[in-house]
Enzyme design. Sequence first.
Site, PDB file in Angstrom:
ATOM      1  N   LYS A   2     -31.282 -23.750 -45.697  1.00 46.60           N
ATOM      2  CA  LYS A   2     -30.165 -24.649 -45.351  1.00 46.60           C
ATOM      3  C   LYS A   2     -30.107 -24.833 -43.836  1.00 46.60           C
ATOM      4  CE  LYS A   2     -27.176 -21.582 -43.367  1.00 46.60           C
ATOM      5  NZ  LYS A   2     -26.808 -21.513 -41.991  1.00 46.60           N
ATOM      6  N   ASP A   4     -23.175 -17.005 -47.877  1.00 50.29           N
ATOM      7  CA  ASP A   4     -23.945 -18.253 -48.007  1.00 50.29           C
ATOM      8  C   ASP A   4     -24.578 -18.412 -49.389  1.00 50.29           C
ATOM      9  OD1 ASP A   4     -23.437 -19.115 -45.444  1.00 50.29           O
ATOM     10  OD2 ASP A   4     -25.329 -18.376 -44.606  1.00 50.29           O
TER      11      ASP A   4
HETATM   12  P1  ATP Z   1     -27.810 -16.602 -42.331  1.00 51.10           P
HETATM   13  O1  ATP Z   1     -28.184 -17.985 -41.899  1.00 51.10           O
HETATM   14  O2  ATP Z   1     -27.227 -16.533 -43.746  1.00 51.10           O
HETATM   15  O3  ATP Z   1     -27.034 -15.813 -41.325  1.00 51.10           O
HETATM   16  P2  ATP Z   1     -30.397 -15.712 -41.594  1.00 51.10           P
HETATM   17  O4  ATP Z   1     -31.299 -16.860 -41.908  1.00 51.10           O
HETATM   18  O5  ATP Z   1     -29.938 -15.612 -40.177  1.00 51.10           O
HETATM   19  O6  ATP Z   1     -29.151 -15.787 -42.555  1.00 51.10           O
HETATM   20  P3  ATP Z   1     -31.976 -13.949 -43.209  1.00 51.10           P
HETATM   21  O7  ATP Z   1     -33.340 -14.521 -43.054  1.00 51.10           O
HETATM   22  O8  ATP Z   1     -31.264 -14.204 -44.478  1.00 51.10           O
HETATM   23  O9  ATP Z   1     -31.056 -14.358 -41.972  1.00 51.10           O
HETATM   24  O10 ATP Z   1     -32.126 -12.373 -42.952  1.00 51.10           O
HETATM   25  C1  ATP Z   1     -31.078 -11.565 -42.560  1.00 51.10           C
HETATM   26  C2  ATP Z   1     -31.399 -10.104 -42.887  1.00 51.10           C
HETATM   27  O11 ATP Z   1     -31.460  -9.950 -44.316  1.00 51.10           O
HETATM   28  C3  ATP Z   1     -32.704  -9.592 -42.341  1.00 51.10           C
HETATM   29  O12 ATP Z   1     -32.399  -8.455 -41.589  1.00 51.10           O
HETATM   30  C4  ATP Z   1     -33.547  -9.214 -43.539  1.00 51.10           C
HETATM   31  O13 ATP Z   1     -34.200  -7.984 -43.346  1.00 51.10           O
HETATM   32  C5  ATP Z   1     -32.547  -9.089 -44.685  1.00 51.10           C
HETATM   33  N1  ATP Z   1     -33.057  -9.593 -45.988  1.00 51.10           N
HETATM   34  C6  ATP Z   1     -32.781  -9.081 -47.196  1.00 51.10           C
HETATM   35  N2  ATP Z   1     -33.376  -9.796 -48.167  1.00 51.10           N
HETATM   36  C7  ATP Z   1     -34.043 -10.788 -47.587  1.00 51.10           C
HETATM   37  C8  ATP Z   1     -34.856 -11.849 -48.076  1.00 51.10           C
HETATM   38  N3  ATP Z   1     -35.101 -12.018 -49.388  1.00 51.10           N
HETATM   39  N4  ATP Z   1     -35.354 -12.719 -47.172  1.00 51.10           N
HETATM   40  C9  ATP Z   1     -35.088 -12.553 -45.853  1.00 51.10           C
HETATM   41  N5  ATP Z   1     -34.359 -11.570 -45.348  1.00 51.10           N
HETATM   42  C10 ATP Z   1     -33.825 -10.676 -46.188  1.00 51.10           C
END
Ligand code: ATP
Length: 287
Positions: free
Chosen positions: A10, A136
Amino acid sequence: MQRIVKAPAKINLTLDVLNKRNDGYHEVEMVMTTVDLADRIHLTVKDKNAITIDVDKGFVPSNEQNLAYKAANLLKKRFNVKKGVHIFIEKNIPVSAGLAGGSTDAAATLRGLNDLWNLGLSLDELADLGAEIGSDVPFCVHGGTAIARGRGEKLEHIATPPPCWIVLVKPPMGVSTKDIYGKLKLEDLQHPNTEKMVQAIEEKNFKGICSELGNAMEDATFSIHPQVLHLKNRMKGFGADGVLMSGSGPTVYALVQNQSRADRINNGLKGFVDQVFVVRLLGTRHE
Ligand code: ATP
């Protein structure tokens, strides 16, 4: 029995932080939409009554900390499922990037297992379960384009924006959303105008969408990582119609209407950042 479920990233077209609640969460208002950069979740039903998980990239947890594992475990416990599943994640979405990579993997796992385990739940019911995993996740269960309020879990679906190209650029650092919330000075925030953004989307007014892009978290992320602001300015200089940081960053994206301009931005950034993706806006809901 096997399913491969697409889990799209997203982006935030707007992100506003309204106040801090008594429960410690921030009240937000954001317009989110999906883009055609996706992980692929391979789900294989196993007779052995256990959940196992494997990820093709080393820096994502391949254990019970993974949000896809948590999603499977929640369904299994709540509905007393006696079968197991092996989850394999083909990870294409950058991690800790502001693109909800973990949340979308959890959401795709909920959708896929609902089908494979014959649970018969509606998307609204899956979204309610998803809210227990992360704010989210409900949006990612439905996909499409929506205003998200509360912690991000209260959704109002809106029209799909006009078709366009998105150049997503992920600088080489991860950002913790929690750290950025900790840095926010609520009285100094630059608030986007959600209403005007929604109106521009409803009118399919691409220029209007570009001029209403806004993210109240940008300044806090820029203060820790000035390179992200530098990158944003660079992308504007290459002719992006609109540029914004997604979520708490550090991913910055450009919106452009024609592909040749998207290619120009992509070429201009080569050698400056490694992770650049030229994708289409999806904006349509899952069924
Ligand atoms: P948001 O935009 O919802 O804040 P993000 O894109 O910044 O999320 P993610 O890539 O979802 O962040 O990762 C955040 C944390 O979640 C990381 O520290 C990662 O280790 C953990 N995590 C757990 N499961 C997953 C997964 N399936 N894919 C990616 N990260 C994951």
